[in-house]
Design a protein around this motif. Structure first.
Motif, PDB file in Angstrom:
ATOM      1  N   ARG A   1     -10.947 -47.134 -46.920  1.00  0.00           N
ATOM      2  CA  ARG A   1     -11.803 -48.299 -46.655  1.00  0.00           C
ATOM      3  C   ARG A   1     -10.963 -49.561 -46.769  1.00  0.00           C
ATOM      4  NH1 ARG A   1     -16.718 -48.530 -50.564  1.00  0.00           N
ATOM      5  NH2 ARG A   1     -17.213 -50.321 -49.227  1.00  0.00           N
ATOM      6  N   VAL A   2     -11.204 -50.509 -45.856  1.00  0.00           N
ATOM      7  CA  VAL A   2     -10.627 -51.860 -45.926  1.00  0.00           C
ATOM      8  C   VAL A   2     -11.797 -52.814 -46.091  1.00  0.00           C
ATOM      9  CG1 VAL A   2      -9.294 -53.631 -44.745  1.00  0.00           C
ATOM     10  CG2 VAL A   2      -8.639 -51.236 -44.516  1.00  0.00           C
ATOM     11  N   MET A   3     -11.842 -53.508 -47.222  1.00  0.00           N
ATOM     12  CA  MET A   3     -13.018 -54.300 -47.582  1.00  0.00           C
ATOM     13  C   MET A   3     -12.764 -55.794 -47.539  1.00  0.00           C
ATOM     14  SD  MET A   3     -14.287 -51.860 -50.724  1.00  0.00           S
ATOM     15  CE  MET A   3     -12.623 -51.509 -51.269  1.00  0.00           C
ATOM     16  N   PHE A   4     -11.906 -56.257 -46.633  1.00  0.00           N
ATOM     17  CA  PHE A   4     -11.643 -57.693 -46.496  1.00  0.00           C
ATOM     18  C   PHE A   4     -11.313 -57.990 -45.048  1.00  0.00           C
ATOM     19  CE2 PHE A   4      -7.489 -55.844 -47.083  1.00  0.00           C
ATOM     20  CZ  PHE A   4      -6.667 -56.575 -46.238  1.00  0.00           C
ATOM     21  N   ALA A   5     -11.330 -59.283 -44.719  1.00  0.00           N
ATOM     22  CA  ALA A   5     -10.953 -59.748 -43.385  1.00  0.00           C
ATOM     23  C   ALA A   5      -9.742 -60.663 -43.507  1.00  0.00           C
ATOM     24  CB  ALA A   5     -12.114 -60.510 -42.738  1.00  0.00           C
ATOM     25  N   ASP A   6      -8.964 -60.746 -42.456  1.00  0.00           N
ATOM     26  CA  ASP A   6      -7.780 -61.605 -42.462  1.00  0.00           C
ATOM     27  C   ASP A   6      -8.177 -63.049 -42.723  1.00  0.00           C
ATOM     28  OD1 ASP A   6      -6.478 -59.321 -41.807  1.00  0.00           O
ATOM     29  OD2 ASP A   6      -6.072 -59.863 -39.716  1.00  0.00           O
ATOM     30  N   GLY A   7      -7.438 -63.707 -43.627  1.00  0.00           N
ATOM     31  CA  GLY A   7      -7.710 -65.107 -43.919  1.00  0.00           C
ATOM     32  C   GLY A   7      -8.909 -65.347 -44.806  1.00  0.00           C
ATOM     33  N   GLN A   8      -9.491 -64.302 -45.373  1.00  0.00           N
ATOM     34  CA  GLN A   8     -10.691 -64.440 -46.200  1.00  0.00           C
ATOM     35  C   GLN A   8     -10.333 -65.002 -47.571  1.00  0.00           C
ATOM     36  OE1 GLN A   8     -12.896 -60.796 -46.597  1.00  0.00           O
ATOM     37  NE2 GLN A   8     -14.109 -61.542 -48.308  1.00  0.00           N
TER      38      GLN A   8
ATOM     39  N   LEU B   1      -6.424 -64.595 -48.525  1.00  0.00           N
ATOM     40  CA  LEU B   1      -5.674 -63.442 -48.041  1.00  0.00           C
ATOM     41  C   LEU B   1      -4.960 -63.774 -46.738  1.00  0.00           C
ATOM     42  CD1 LEU B   1      -8.376 -60.713 -48.683  1.00  0.00           C
ATOM     43  CD2 LEU B   1      -6.307 -61.085 -50.019  1.00  0.00           C
ATOM     44  N   GLY B   2      -3.833 -63.118 -46.528  1.00  0.00           N
ATOM     45  CA  GLY B   2      -3.086 -63.302 -45.293  1.00  0.00           C
ATOM     46  C   GLY B   2      -3.473 -62.263 -44.244  1.00  0.00           C
ATOM     47  N   LEU B   3      -2.602 -62.099 -43.262  1.00  0.00           N
ATOM     48  CA  LEU B   3      -2.846 -61.134 -42.196  1.00  0.00           C
ATOM     49  C   LEU B   3      -2.511 -59.726 -42.670  1.00  0.00           C
ATOM     50  CD1 LEU B   3      -1.304 -63.096 -39.186  1.00  0.00           C
ATOM     51  CD2 LEU B   3      -3.680 -63.088 -39.968  1.00  0.00           C
ATOM     52  N   THR B   4      -3.140 -58.738 -42.058  1.00  0.00           N
ATOM     53  CA  THR B   4      -2.877 -57.336 -42.394  1.00  0.00           C
ATOM     54  C   THR B   4      -2.884 -56.499 -41.126  1.00  0.00           C
ATOM     55  OG1 THR B   4      -3.551 -55.474 -43.763  1.00  0.00           O
ATOM     56  CG2 THR B   4      -5.298 -56.773 -42.758  1.00  0.00           C
ATOM     57  N   THR B   5      -2.221 -55.359 -41.188  1.00  0.00           N
ATOM     58  CA  THR B   5      -2.205 -54.433 -40.052  1.00  0.00           C
ATOM     59  C   THR B   5      -2.763 -53.071 -40.444  1.00  0.00           C
ATOM     60  OG1 THR B   5       0.069 -53.772 -40.601  1.00  0.00           O
ATOM     61  CG2 THR B   5      -0.210 -55.565 -39.011  1.00  0.00           C
ATOM     62  N   VAL B   6      -3.229 -52.918 -41.687  1.00  0.00           N
ATOM     63  CA  VAL B   6      -3.728 -51.611 -42.136  1.00  0.00           C
ATOM     64  C   VAL B   6      -5.179 -51.434 -41.708  1.00  0.00           C
ATOM     65  CG1 VAL B   6      -2.159 -51.594 -44.094  1.00  0.00           C
ATOM     66  CG2 VAL B   6      -4.471 -52.488 -44.385  1.00  0.00           C
ATOM     67  N   THR B   7      -5.546 -50.184 -41.486  1.00  0.00           N
ATOM     68  CA  THR B   7      -6.913 -49.795 -41.131  1.00  0.00           C
ATOM     69  C   THR B   7      -7.236 -48.497 -41.865  1.00  0.00           C
ATOM     70  OG1 THR B   7      -6.156 -48.532 -39.217  1.00  0.00           O
ATOM     71  CG2 THR B   7      -6.743 -50.841 -38.841  1.00  0.00           C
ATOM     72  N   PRO B   8      -8.496 -48.120 -41.939  1.00  0.00           N
ATOM     73  CA  PRO B   8      -8.808 -46.811 -42.520  1.00  0.00           C
ATOM     74  C   PRO B   8      -8.037 -45.701 -41.805  1.00  0.00           C
ATOM     75  CG  PRO B   8     -10.811 -48.090 -42.278  1.00  0.00           C
ATOM     76  CD  PRO B   8      -9.718 -48.871 -41.608  1.00  0.00           C
TER      77      PRO B   8
END
Length: 378
Positions: free
Chosen positions: A90-97, A182-189
């Motif tokens: 699970r990824v429980m955040f959005a980029d830039g949140q 938070l910064g940018l991310t490239t991870v997904t479930p």
């Protein structure tokens, strides 16, 4: 035959008139270029002078400045990573949140941890039942008290096992260690991450820190709390104010400099970590006479201005040697050479000769387009 002779005579007359006009133009003076009675030299209007703008020399606050470059850092910054190799479920955040401290960010696969936790809780329940039974029997005198104590020890061990299992299960959820963005991310479930792999970044940008080197010769005048200002290339027209928060305890042996840490407020979170900052440390504030930068010209090691002097025949520009000091906010500090409220030429200096007549046509402008101090007289 007669017509042909007529055209020949007419052409000869026309050529003669053209030659006569050319001779007269060469030999006679041109009144429009300074001849007697003309508007040039010696004629009416000859003493009008060069039109210039003026500025008034007035006192202004200056400070000695130490200018250095530094890199902006957030108040707190961290890379969110995992300490194990596992799949993300699970990824429980959005980029830039913007998140609060302790907010869950990523959940890792935890099937083994879930099974261990179920087993530990079952053992805890069994230990609890045995302890309750032996405690009652010991109180009635049916069973020895040592049996109840052994059951109590087993119960505490089972509770510790449950706590350990819950901790291992909790490690499968990565949380924000502090509030920030938070910064940018490239991870997904489904992404497989390994120890040290950066999932995202977290920065507390409510305040900005800038570390910069200061030559050791300034250690005697710098101290914690010394005011300073800084600008970023992205916002060149905006200046932020701060202070020195800390001076390093060591001087670099190679550069002979000490690292100073500045702290700045960051309203709107406009300054971002990693931006280059131009820092100016202020010390020794004082009131000195000043003129706009445009009014000062430099020649070799010296500087001069053109002071506007009034005479019987109008105003003239007098070259005056001055001793220039600090330059701050579009103004030059004048240490000597001028008096308070002296009028100086603020523009058009490259077209003026010493002692030449001038006509004041408006107020001089300083750097940035603002009017010169004390609005000039037209």
């Amino acid at each position: 035959m007669f017509k042909r002779h007529f055209f020949i005579i007419a052409a000869a007359c026309l050529v003669g008139l053209m030659v006569l006009a050319a001779v007269l133009k060469i030999t006679l003076p041109d009144d429009s270029k300074g001849g007697a009675g003309g508007p040039g030299r010696g004629g009416p209007g000859g003493g009008r002078g060069q039109a210039v703008a003026e500025a008034i020399a007035t006192p202004r606050e200056f400070a000695d400045q130490i200018r250095v470059l530094g890199v902006a850092r957030s108040k707190r910054s961290v890379n969110i990573t995992s300490n194990t190799t596992e799949l993300i479920t699970r990824v429980m955040f959005a980029d830039g949140q913007r998140v609060a401290a302790g907010a869950p960010l990523v959940e890792l696969q935890a099937r083994e941890e879930d099974a261990d936790l179920i087993q530990a809780r079952a053992q805890l329940a069994q230990a609890q039942r045995e302890y309750d039974r032996f405690r009652i029997l010991a109180e009635r005198g049916v069973a020895p008290r040592v049996t109840a104590e052994t059951a109590e020890t087993a119960l505490e061990t089972a509770r510790a096992a449950v706590a350990a299992s819950e901790a291992r299960r909790g490690d499968r959820v990565l949380r924000a260690p502090f509030a920030g963005v938070l910064g940018l991310t490239t991870v997904t479930p489904g992404t497989l991450i390994s120890p040290g792999s950066v999932i995202t970044t977290l920065d507390d940008t409510s305040a900005i820190r800038v570390d910069f080197p200061v030559p050791e010769r300034y250690l005697g005048v710098l101290q914690v709390g010394t005011p300073l200002s800084a600008t970023a290339d992205a916002y060149a027209d905006e200046t932020v104010s701060g202070r020195i928060a800390l001076l390093d305890t060591r001087v670099n042996e190679q550069t002979r400099a000490v690292i100073a840490r500045a702290e700045f407020a960051n309203p709107g979170n406009r300054i971002r970590p990693g931006m280059m900052m131009r820092v100016a440390v202020h010390q020794g504030r004082r009131q000195s006479l000043s003129v706009p930068e445009a009014a000062v010209q430099y020649e070799g090691q010296g500087a001069f201005v053109y002071r506007i002097a009034r005479g019987e025949n109008g105003s003239t520009a007098q070259r005056v040697e001055v001793q220039a000091g600090a330059v701050e906010g579009g103004y030059v500090e004048i240490l000597s050479g001028l008096d308070n409220n002296d009028r100086v030429v603020a523009s058009g200096l490259n077209r003026i000769q010493p002692g030449a007549p001038v006509t004041v046509g408006g107020a001089g402008e300083q750097k940035g387009g603002a009017r010169a101090p004390q609005a000039a007289r037209p």
